[in-house]
Design a protein around this motif. Structure first.
Motif, mmCIF file in Angstrom:
data_model
loop_
_atom_site.group_PDB
_atom_site.id
_atom_site.type_symbol
_atom_site.label_atom_id
_atom_site.label_comp_id
_atom_site.label_asym_id
_atom_site.label_seq_id
_atom_site.Cartn_x
_atom_site.Cartn_y
_atom_site.Cartn_z
ATOM 1 N N LYS A 253 3.415 41.108 18.635
ATOM 2 C CA LYS A 253 4.063 39.974 17.969
ATOM 3 C C LYS A 253 4.733 39.035 18.976
ATOM 4 C CE LYS A 253 3.973 39.314 14.251
ATOM 5 N NZ LYS A 253 2.924 38.541 13.521
ATOM 6 N N VAL A 254 3.912 38.444 19.819
ATOM 7 C CA VAL A 254 4.400 37.425 20.757
ATOM 8 C C VAL A 254 3.639 36.129 20.498
ATOM 9 C CG1 VAL A 254 4.702 36.752 23.171
ATOM 10 C CG2 VAL A 254 4.970 39.151 22.499
ATOM 11 N N GLY A 255 4.344 35.139 19.993
ATOM 12 C CA GLY A 255 3.775 33.818 19.773
ATOM 13 C C GLY A 255 4.636 32.773 20.439
ATOM 14 N N TRP A 256 4.252 31.492 20.271
ATOM 15 C CA TRP A 256 5.045 30.441 20.896
ATOM 16 C C TRP A 256 4.792 29.092 20.243
ATOM 17 C CZ3 TRP A 256 1.597 33.459 23.826
ATOM 18 C CH2 TRP A 256 0.343 32.887 24.074
ATOM 19 N N VAL A 257 5.732 28.211 20.512
ATOM 20 C CA VAL A 257 5.668 26.819 20.104
ATOM 21 C C VAL A 257 5.787 25.956 21.346
ATOM 22 C CG1 VAL A 257 7.024 24.991 19.008
ATOM 23 C CG2 VAL A 257 6.570 27.107 17.768
ATOM 24 N N THR A 258 4.950 24.940 21.468
ATOM 25 C CA THR A 258 5.121 23.922 22.499
ATOM 26 C C THR A 258 5.198 22.566 21.796
ATOM 27 O OG1 THR A 258 2.714 23.823 22.843
ATOM 28 C CG2 THR A 258 3.983 25.192 24.364
ATOM 29 N N ALA A 259 6.168 21.772 22.206
ATOM 30 C CA ALA A 259 6.381 20.469 21.563
ATOM 31 C C ALA A 259 7.411 19.694 22.374
ATOM 32 C CB ALA A 259 6.869 20.652 20.123
ATOM 33 N N ALA A 260 7.644 18.452 21.971
ATOM 34 C CA ALA A 260 8.679 17.635 22.591
ATOM 35 C C ALA A 260 10.055 18.274 22.374
ATOM 36 C CB ALA A 260 8.637 16.226 22.010
ATOM 37 N N PRO A 261 11.033 17.985 23.249
ATOM 38 C CA PRO A 261 12.336 18.669 23.182
ATOM 39 C C PRO A 261 13.005 18.615 21.815
ATOM 40 C CG PRO A 261 12.167 17.439 25.229
ATOM 41 C CD PRO A 261 10.960 17.067 24.411
ATOM 42 N N GLY A 262 12.990 17.463 21.149
ATOM 43 C CA GLY A 262 13.648 17.366 19.852
ATOM 44 C C GLY A 262 13.028 18.272 18.810
ATOM 45 N N LEU A 263 11.699 18.374 18.822
ATOM 46 C CA LEU A 263 11.009 19.250 17.876
ATOM 47 C C LEU A 263 11.281 20.718 18.186
ATOM 48 C CD1 LEU A 263 7.622 17.332 17.572
ATOM 49 C CD2 LEU A 263 9.286 17.692 15.736
ATOM 50 N N VAL A 264 11.218 21.092 19.461
ATOM 51 C CA VAL A 264 11.493 22.483 19.834
ATOM 52 C C VAL A 264 12.923 22.857 19.472
ATOM 53 C CG1 VAL A 264 11.819 24.031 21.810
ATOM 54 C CG2 VAL A 264 9.716 22.717 21.594
ATOM 55 N N SER A 265 13.857 21.958 19.697
ATOM 56 C CA SER A 265 15.250 22.230 19.350
ATOM 57 C C SER A 265 15.410 22.470 17.854
ATOM 58 C CB SER A 265 16.124 21.057 19.797
ATOM 59 O OG SER A 265 17.473 21.279 19.431
ATOM 60 N N ALA A 266 14.710 21.682 17.058
ATOM 61 C CA ALA A 266 14.773 21.866 15.601
ATOM 62 C C ALA A 266 14.199 23.209 15.194
ATOM 63 C CB ALA A 266 14.025 20.728 14.905
ATOM 64 N N VAL A 267 13.045 23.547 15.735
ATOM 65 C CA VAL A 267 12.407 24.818 15.383
ATOM 66 C C VAL A 267 13.270 25.996 15.827
ATOM 67 C CG1 VAL A 267 10.382 26.271 15.734
ATOM 68 C CG2 VAL A 267 10.105 23.807 15.443
ATOM 69 N N ARG A 268 13.870 25.880 17.008
ATOM 70 C CA ARG A 268 14.721 26.960 17.503
ATOM 71 C C ARG A 268 15.929 27.157 16.589
ATOM 72 N NH1 ARG A 268 18.003 27.203 23.282
ATOM 73 N NH2 ARG A 268 18.998 29.223 22.887
ATOM 74 N N SER A 269 16.454 26.075 16.011
ATOM 75 C CA SER A 269 17.602 26.191 15.109
ATOM 76 C C SER A 269 17.276 27.067 13.909
ATOM 77 C CB SER A 269 18.050 24.803 14.644
ATOM 78 O OG SER A 269 18.548 24.048 15.729
ATOM 79 N N ALA A 270 16.050 26.977 13.404
ATOM 80 C CA ALA A 270 15.633 27.842 12.300
ATOM 81 C C ALA A 270 15.276 29.231 12.800
ATOM 82 C CB ALA A 270 14.446 27.218 11.569
ATOM 83 N N LYS A 271 14.554 29.305 13.904
ATOM 84 C CA LYS A 271 14.083 30.584 14.423
ATOM 85 C C LYS A 271 15.228 31.556 14.740
ATOM 86 C CE LYS A 271 12.788 33.111 18.314
ATOM 87 N NZ LYS A 271 12.581 34.352 17.562
#
Length: 404
Positions: A253-271
């Motif tokens: 269970k190792v996955g990832w997200v790559t995106a612009a900083p604002g999008l990654v920051s948003a996803v990390r807030s939920a994650k």
């Protein structure tokens, strides 16, 4: 008094009421009960490279990842992901601000949709779709708008109708959810198709979430084109990847997200409120896996291509209509050519529930991946990420049962 709580409402949140036990659990239980060959759930029956497994053991013994890893993922893995995207696709991502490690692609999908969607937003998704898409959209309070991939018998593939995609976008559309290589149909969207998707996203100012977990399983003349490489897409695309499908360690269970900083920051807030962190020692091992030479990826693809061809031939000889996949490790078949035998007039559910007892093979009815169930009714999915001997035995059982 029994001690049980009395309530007038069902226990399950109404947003999830339509999602019961998954078809994978049902069919895997049938496989166990009947001793059948399980070509339903998409996981390999052998482990990936020994040196990568040993890398995980080494990390455990060295005490790397046994405690909470950093929230965004260990630096070694984030750097390896960024290097992979640069080497493969010419995409440049900052490991510190544009890469986020998740508990598999499933969490990446959940965190992304929970982060980016508001109640009432619409999500345009390709149908049939991976089952977690629908559940995560529902949990976010958004509405899914399916655009159906339809079979093209002449080319033995499923096609995206670009006009239908454009017509599905409304003022409430927040994002497009794209999966290529596509599970379950095995379709790989072409550069021209993806260019049209990108142009639509730019024109309507949409976000795009693209699930690319099968990026290294593309066959023949098909080409995997990351949407983020296309004009106007780098800043509006969340790309999801995974180690499980590429290295055959699905349990890590190792996955990832790559995106612009604002999008990654948003996803990390939920994650951070889902798993927070996961898979510590395995993150170090996957960092090494992503650095394997190109020959590993070429050999992996060649092995899966041979297995695809083996099972495709067996299914064809048994009488199924076969849509030979351009990617993933699944084959979608049409059961209608089999006639009345077990096909129940093209009902994939009845077919798959009868198949283990009658034939000793398990498959998945594609209709579970559709909102428009009638569109998927005659289609059944088989996984070929199994040992050659297992695929040979399954093919023989299917031929004996159905070939005339």
């Amino acid at each position: 008094m029994t001690g049980m709580t009395s309530t007038a409402h069902p226990f399950l949140n109404r947003r999830l009421a339509e999602f019961g036990t998954t078809i994978f659990a049902e069919m895997s239980a049938l496989a166990a009960e009947t001793g059948s060959i399980n070509l339903g759930q998409g996981f390999p029956d052998t482990d990936g490279p020994e040196e990568i497994r040993e890398a995980a053991v080494r990390a455990l013994r060295d005490g790397r990842g046994n405690q909470y890893p950093p929230g965004p993922g260990v630096p070694e893995l984030r750097t390896a992901i960024a290097d992979h995207q640069r080497h493969r696709y010419g995409l440049s991502f900052d490991p510190d601000t544009e890469v986020l490690v998740t508990a598999g692609a499933t969490e990446a999908i959940a965190a992304t949709l929970l982060a980016l969607l508001e109640p009432g937003d619409e999500v345009v998704a390709l149908e049939p779709y991976y089952d977690s898409y629908a559940a995560c959209i529902a949990m976010a309070g958004a509405a899914r708008v399916p655009v159906t991939l339809r079979p093209d018998p002449e080319q033995a593939r499923f096609r995206l109708d670009l006009d239908e995609l454009r017509d599905a976008v409304t003022e409430r559309t927040r994002l497009l959810l794209i999966n290529t290589p596509h599970n379950p149909t095995g379709t790989v969207l072409t550069r021209d198709e993806l260019t049209a998707v990108a142009e639509l996203a730019v024109e309507r100012d949409l976000l795009v979430v693209t699930d690319e977990v099968y990026e290294h399983l593309v066959f023949g003349e098909a080409e995997h084109v990351p949407l983020a490489t296309l004009p106007g897409m780098r800043e509006r695309t969340v790309t999801i990847g995974s180690a499980g499908k590429t290295f055959s360690f699905t349990g890590w269970k190792v996955g990832w997200v790559t995106a612009a900083p604002g999008l990654v920051s948003a996803v990390r807030s939920a994650k951070q409120f889902l798993t927070y962190v996961a898979s510590g020692p395995f993150q170090y091992a996957v960092a090494e896996a992503l650095s394997l030479p190109d020959s590993y990826f070429e050999e992996f693809r060649a092995d899966m291509l041979a297995k695809r061809d083996l099972l495709s031939a067996g299914l064809t000889e048994a009488g199924f209509g076969v849509f030979r996949p351009s990617g993933t490790y699944f084959i979608t078949t049409d059961i209608r050519p089999l006639g009345a035998t077990l096909s129940e007039g093209g009902d994939g559910f009845a077919f798959c529930r009868a198949l283990p007892e009658r034939v000793g093979v398990v498959a998945i009815p594609n209709a579970v991946f559709y909102d428009h169930r009638e569109e998927g009714a005659p289609f059944v999915r088989f996984a070929f990420c199994k040992r050659t001997s297992v695929l040979e035995e399954a093919s023989e059982r299917l031929r004996k049962a159905f070939a005339h």
